[in-house]
Design a protein around this motif. Structure first.
Motif, PDB file in Angstrom:
ATOM      1  N   ARG A 213       1.056  -1.108  -0.440  1.00 21.12           N
ATOM      2  CA  ARG A 213      -0.756  -0.007   0.120  1.00 21.12           C
ATOM      3  C   ARG A 213       1.213   0.806   0.620  1.00 21.12           C
ATOM      4  N   LEU A 214       1.854   0.857   1.241  1.00 19.50           N
ATOM      5  CA  LEU A 214       2.451   2.510   0.843  1.00 19.50           C
ATOM      6  C   LEU A 214       3.982   3.071  -0.121  1.00 19.50           C
ATOM      7  N   LEU A 215       4.002   1.907   0.033  1.00 19.82           N
ATOM      8  CA  LEU A 215       5.313   1.586  -1.708  1.00 19.82           C
ATOM      9  C   LEU A 215       4.948   1.405  -3.463  1.00 19.82           C
ATOM     10  N   ARG A 216       3.833   0.974  -3.364  1.00 18.28           N
ATOM     11  CA  ARG A 216       3.428   1.148  -4.958  1.00 18.28           C
ATOM     12  C   ARG A 216       3.946   2.267  -5.534  1.00 18.28           C
ATOM     13  N   PRO A 217       4.139   2.136  -6.653  1.00 20.99           N
ATOM     14  CA  PRO A 217       4.269   2.923  -7.455  1.00 20.99           C
ATOM     15  C   PRO A 217       3.059   4.337  -7.577  1.00 20.99           C
ATOM     16  N   GLY A 218       3.572   5.475  -7.523  1.00 27.79           N
ATOM     17  CA  GLY A 218       2.271   6.171  -7.138  1.00 27.79           C
ATOM     18  C   GLY A 218       1.833   6.864  -5.940  1.00 27.79           C
ATOM     19  N   GLY A 219       2.802   5.403  -5.142  1.00 26.34           N
ATOM     20  CA  GLY A 219       1.480   5.177  -3.664  1.00 26.34           C
ATOM     21  C   GLY A 219       1.767   6.727  -3.056  1.00 26.34           C
ATOM     22  N   PRO A 220       1.593   6.277  -1.783  1.00 30.11           N
ATOM     23  CA  PRO A 220       1.802   8.071  -1.234  1.00 30.11           C
ATOM     24  C   PRO A 220       2.544   7.791  -0.493  1.00 30.11           C
ATOM     25  N   LEU A 221       3.554   7.301  -0.535  1.00 31.97           N
ATOM     26  CA  LEU A 221       5.253   7.871  -0.220  1.00 31.97           C
ATOM     27  C   LEU A 221       5.293   8.739  -1.905  1.00 31.97           C
ATOM     28  N   TYR A 222       5.211   8.552  -2.701  1.00 31.21           N
ATOM     29  CA  TYR A 222       5.858   9.150  -3.783  1.00 31.21           C
ATOM     30  C   TYR A 222       5.348  10.838  -3.286  1.00 31.21           C
ATOM     31  N   PRO A 223       6.590  11.502  -3.617  1.00 31.03           N
ATOM     32  CA  PRO A 223       6.309  12.712  -3.227  1.00 31.03           C
ATOM     33  C   PRO A 223       6.096  13.921  -4.081  1.00 31.03           C
ATOM     34  N   THR A 224       5.011  14.520  -4.046  1.00 33.91           N
ATOM     35  CA  THR A 224       4.320  16.061  -5.116  1.00 33.91           C
ATOM     36  C   THR A 224       4.595  16.907  -4.837  1.00 33.91           C
ATOM     37  N   ASP A 225       4.567  18.006  -5.399  1.00 28.58           N
ATOM     38  CA  ASP A 225       5.090  19.270  -5.133  1.00 28.58           C
ATOM     39  C   ASP A 225       3.633  19.612  -4.315  1.00 28.58           C
ATOM     40  N   MET A 226       2.749  18.746  -3.777  1.00 22.17           N
ATOM     41  CA  MET A 226       1.928  19.087  -2.942  1.00 22.17           C
ATOM     42  C   MET A 226       2.079  18.822  -1.768  1.00 22.17           C
ATOM     43  N   PRO A 227       1.923  19.542  -0.659  1.00 23.79           N
ATOM     44  CA  PRO A 227       2.222  18.269   0.622  1.00 23.79           C
ATOM     45  C   PRO A 227       0.920  17.185   0.822  1.00 23.79           C
ATOM     46  N   CYS A 228       1.027  16.249   1.177  1.00 18.95           N
ATOM     47  CA  CYS A 228      -0.100  15.166   1.404  1.00 18.95           C
ATOM     48  C   CYS A 228       0.768  14.820   3.081  1.00 18.95           C
ATOM     49  N   THR A 229      -0.470  14.480   3.709  1.00 13.53           N
ATOM     50  CA  THR A 229      -0.600  13.983   4.358  1.00 13.53           C
ATOM     51  C   THR A 229      -0.946  12.168   4.524  1.00 13.53           C
ATOM     52  N   VAL A 230       0.292  11.085   5.295  1.00  8.11           N
ATOM     53  CA  VAL A 230       0.370  10.296   4.749  1.00  8.11           C
ATOM     54  C   VAL A 230       0.009   8.915   6.435  1.00  8.11           C
TER      55      VAL A 230
END
Length: 127
Positions: free
Chosen positions: A44-61
């Motif tokens: 769940r956490l590590l899948r490509p494009g998953g929640p741990l992949y960073p983006t310019d917009m901050p997100c809570t994981v």
């Protein structure tokens, strides 16, 4: 800059479920943040494009959940964002090697993505 190392527990019979270990500079972030927590499923956490992949917009994981029902928060969350070539984890609160609280860590983008991808590939190699 910090260094990320990701591990995964294989689940039964070693543990009740598969979970992720997140080590920052050699320290287990989940266990040091709250010993009642266990990392969420690495797929769940590590899948490509998953929640741990960073983006310019901050997100809570969500990175961990409480294993034993006790008073207190039932989730451990971090804030992940990308700034240039730096991945930033914030909203942390775990004791560092000297006992002082760590509230934010920064990773080089290449090392960070390489480690997430390495850990995910290791999962795919398991039967």
């Amino acid at each position: 800059m910090s260094t990320l190392l990701i591990g995964a527990c294989p689940g039964p019979p070693a543990c009740a479920a598969v979970h992720t270990y997140l080590f920052v500079d050699g320290l287990d972030v989940v266990a040091r943040s709250d010993s009642r927590m266990a990392g969420l499923d690495p797929r769940r956490l590590l899948r490509p494009g998953g929640p741990l992949y960073p983006t310019d917009m901050p997100c809570t994981v969500d990175v961990a959940t409480q294993e034993q029902p006790e008073p207190g928060p039932d989730r451990l969350t971090i804030r992940v964002r990308l700034r240039g070539e730096t991945v930033i984890w914030s909203d942390l609160m775990y004791p560092g090697p000297d006992g002082r609280p760590i509230g934010e860590v920064r990773f080089r983008l290449g090392q960070y993505l390489g480690e997430v991808e390495r850990a995910y590939a290791a999962l795919e190699d398991q039967p």
